[in-house]
Scaffold this motif. Structure first.
Motif, PDB file in Angstrom:
ATOM      1  N   SER A   1       0.817  -1.049  -0.057  1.00  0.00           N
ATOM      2  CA  SER A   1       0.057  -0.168  -0.105  1.00  0.00           C
ATOM      3  C   SER A   1       0.625   1.322   0.162  1.00  0.00           C
ATOM      4  CB  SER A   1      -0.951   0.059   1.140  1.00  0.00           C
ATOM      5  OG  SER A   1      -0.224   0.066   2.483  1.00  0.00           O
ATOM      6  N   PHE A   2       2.001   1.278   0.655  1.00  0.00           N
ATOM      7  CA  PHE A   2       2.782   2.271   0.878  1.00  0.00           C
ATOM      8  C   PHE A   2       3.450   2.515  -0.498  1.00  0.00           C
ATOM      9  CE2 PHE A   2       3.145   1.840   5.483  1.00  0.00           C
ATOM     10  CZ  PHE A   2       2.939   3.159   5.862  1.00  0.00           C
ATOM     11  N   ILE A   3       3.738   1.480  -1.245  1.00  0.00           N
ATOM     12  CA  ILE A   3       4.298   1.642  -2.427  1.00  0.00           C
ATOM     13  C   ILE A   3       3.399   1.999  -3.656  1.00  0.00           C
ATOM     14  CG2 ILE A   3       5.594   0.208  -4.512  1.00  0.00           C
ATOM     15  CD1 ILE A   3       6.627  -1.580  -2.345  1.00  0.00           C
ATOM     16  N   LEU A   4       2.197   1.491  -3.464  1.00  0.00           N
ATOM     17  CA  LEU A   4       1.108   1.894  -4.557  1.00  0.00           C
ATOM     18  C   LEU A   4       1.045   3.661  -4.104  1.00  0.00           C
ATOM     19  CD1 LEU A   4      -1.391  -0.922  -4.219  1.00  0.00           C
ATOM     20  CD2 LEU A   4      -0.055  -0.163  -6.233  1.00  0.00           C
ATOM     21  N   ALA A   5       0.714   3.894  -3.066  1.00  0.00           N
ATOM     22  CA  ALA A   5       0.673   5.392  -2.779  1.00  0.00           C
ATOM     23  C   ALA A   5       1.905   6.371  -3.527  1.00  0.00           C
ATOM     24  CB  ALA A   5       0.595   5.694  -1.153  1.00  0.00           C
ATOM     25  N   GLU A   6       3.050   5.722  -3.267  1.00  0.00           N
ATOM     26  CA  GLU A   6       4.316   6.522  -3.895  1.00  0.00           C
ATOM     27  C   GLU A   6       4.136   6.504  -5.721  1.00  0.00           C
ATOM     28  OE1 GLU A   6       8.819   5.775  -4.576  1.00  0.00           O
ATOM     29  OE2 GLU A   6       8.065   4.964  -2.963  1.00  0.00           O
ATOM     30  N   LEU A   7       3.665   5.372  -5.920  1.00  0.00           N
ATOM     31  CA  LEU A   7       3.617   5.016  -7.268  1.00  0.00           C
ATOM     32  C   LEU A   7       2.440   6.028  -8.186  1.00  0.00           C
ATOM     33  CD1 LEU A   7       4.398   1.255  -7.660  1.00  0.00           C
ATOM     34  CD2 LEU A   7       6.096   3.102  -8.515  1.00  0.00           C
ATOM     35  N   ALA A   8       1.298   6.092  -7.330  1.00  0.00           N
ATOM     36  CA  ALA A   8       0.078   6.832  -7.630  1.00  0.00           C
ATOM     37  C   ALA A   8       0.604   8.257  -7.856  1.00  0.00           C
ATOM     38  CB  ALA A   8      -0.917   6.585  -6.635  1.00  0.00           C
TER      39      ALA A   8
END
Length: 253
Positions: free
Chosen positions: A234-241
């Motif tokens: 979820s942290f990585i997805l937030a960064e990628l978003a």
């Protein structure tokens, strides 16, 4: 007058007895949900006579009124009927029989998890489970740099060499790669759901799938998904978003 009454009573009684002892040729038929209707035994308890049905469930023999017929067979439940005067006037006497219910002993299925190819010494380690695309690639027998002289001796197959030369192996490798990405996309959708991306990460619904394809190129996210570490993912997805939305703005401008 008294003698006349006695005479009439005698005639009526005689007529009744003769009627009850008259034989009739009965045509009968059995019907049942079972498909096999042949060889059902039809037994007349009074006359101690019997017959059997044919493949259509038909039978015939002589009976009297008040006779009791008994139907028996392994495929149907036993049934008794009493022949009435009305039955004797029918062209065919139809009798419905229920299928026989066979009670089986309880079967227990035991699962022996410790018994497998490895524990039995057939394999040194568990066999790898291949996906359809991986099986195709394995069957293609990618070219090994063996001398062509070894081909007749089993060094490699001719099909393997032709597949490699024609580029089919590379095509199958690409198919495996696509298959793996599709599995990662399914994991993202299953673990987070569409609302997470539209409401939490503020990505427009029409761009969500495009973001997924963008995100699965990140090896950190791939490792987190494979490890089932949803918090890290979820942290990585937030960064990628954030990066993805910036790229979208750049494209639009």
């Amino acid at each position: 007058m008294r003698y006349l009454l006695l005479y009439l009573f005698f005639l009526i009684s005689t007529a009744g007895i003769s009627q009850s002892t008259e034989l009739f040729f009965l045509r009968g038929k059995i019907v049942s949900p079972v498909h096999e209707l042949a060889n059902v035994n039809v037994y007349n308890l009074r006359s101690d006579s019997s017959t059997t049905t044919d493949e259509n469930g038909d039978y015939s023999f002589f009976v009297m009124a008040e006779d009791t017929l008994k139907f028996t067979s392994v495929q149907v439940e036993t049934k008794k009927i009493v022949i009435t005067e009305a039955d004797l006037t029918k062209s065919i006497l139809v009798t419905s029989l229920l299928p026989s219910v066979i009670n089986l002993d309880e079967v227990q299925i035991k699962e022996y998890k410790n018994i497998n190819a490895v524990s039995m010494g057939i394999l040194d380690k568990p066999a790898k489970q291949y996906t359809p695309a991986e099986r195709k690639l394995r069957a293609a027998e990618e070219l090994h740099w063996y001398s062509p002289i070894l081909i007749p001796l089993g060094g490699m197959s001719v099909d393997g060499m032709l597949n490699s030369i024609s580029g089919r192996t590379k095509m199958l490798e690409k198919e495996v790669s696509i298959e793996k990405k599709e599995k990662l996309l399914q994991k993202i959708e299953y673990q987070f759901g569409l609302d997470y991306f539209t409401k939490k990460l503020k990505i427009p619904a029409e761009n969500v799938k495009g973001f997924w394809y963008y995100a699965v190129e990140d090896t950190r996210l791939v490792d987190a998904l494979k490890a089932k570490n949803k918090t890290k993912a979820s942290f990585i997805l937030a960064e990628l978003a954030s990066k993805y939305k910036e790229l979208q703005k750049t494209v639009l401008n």
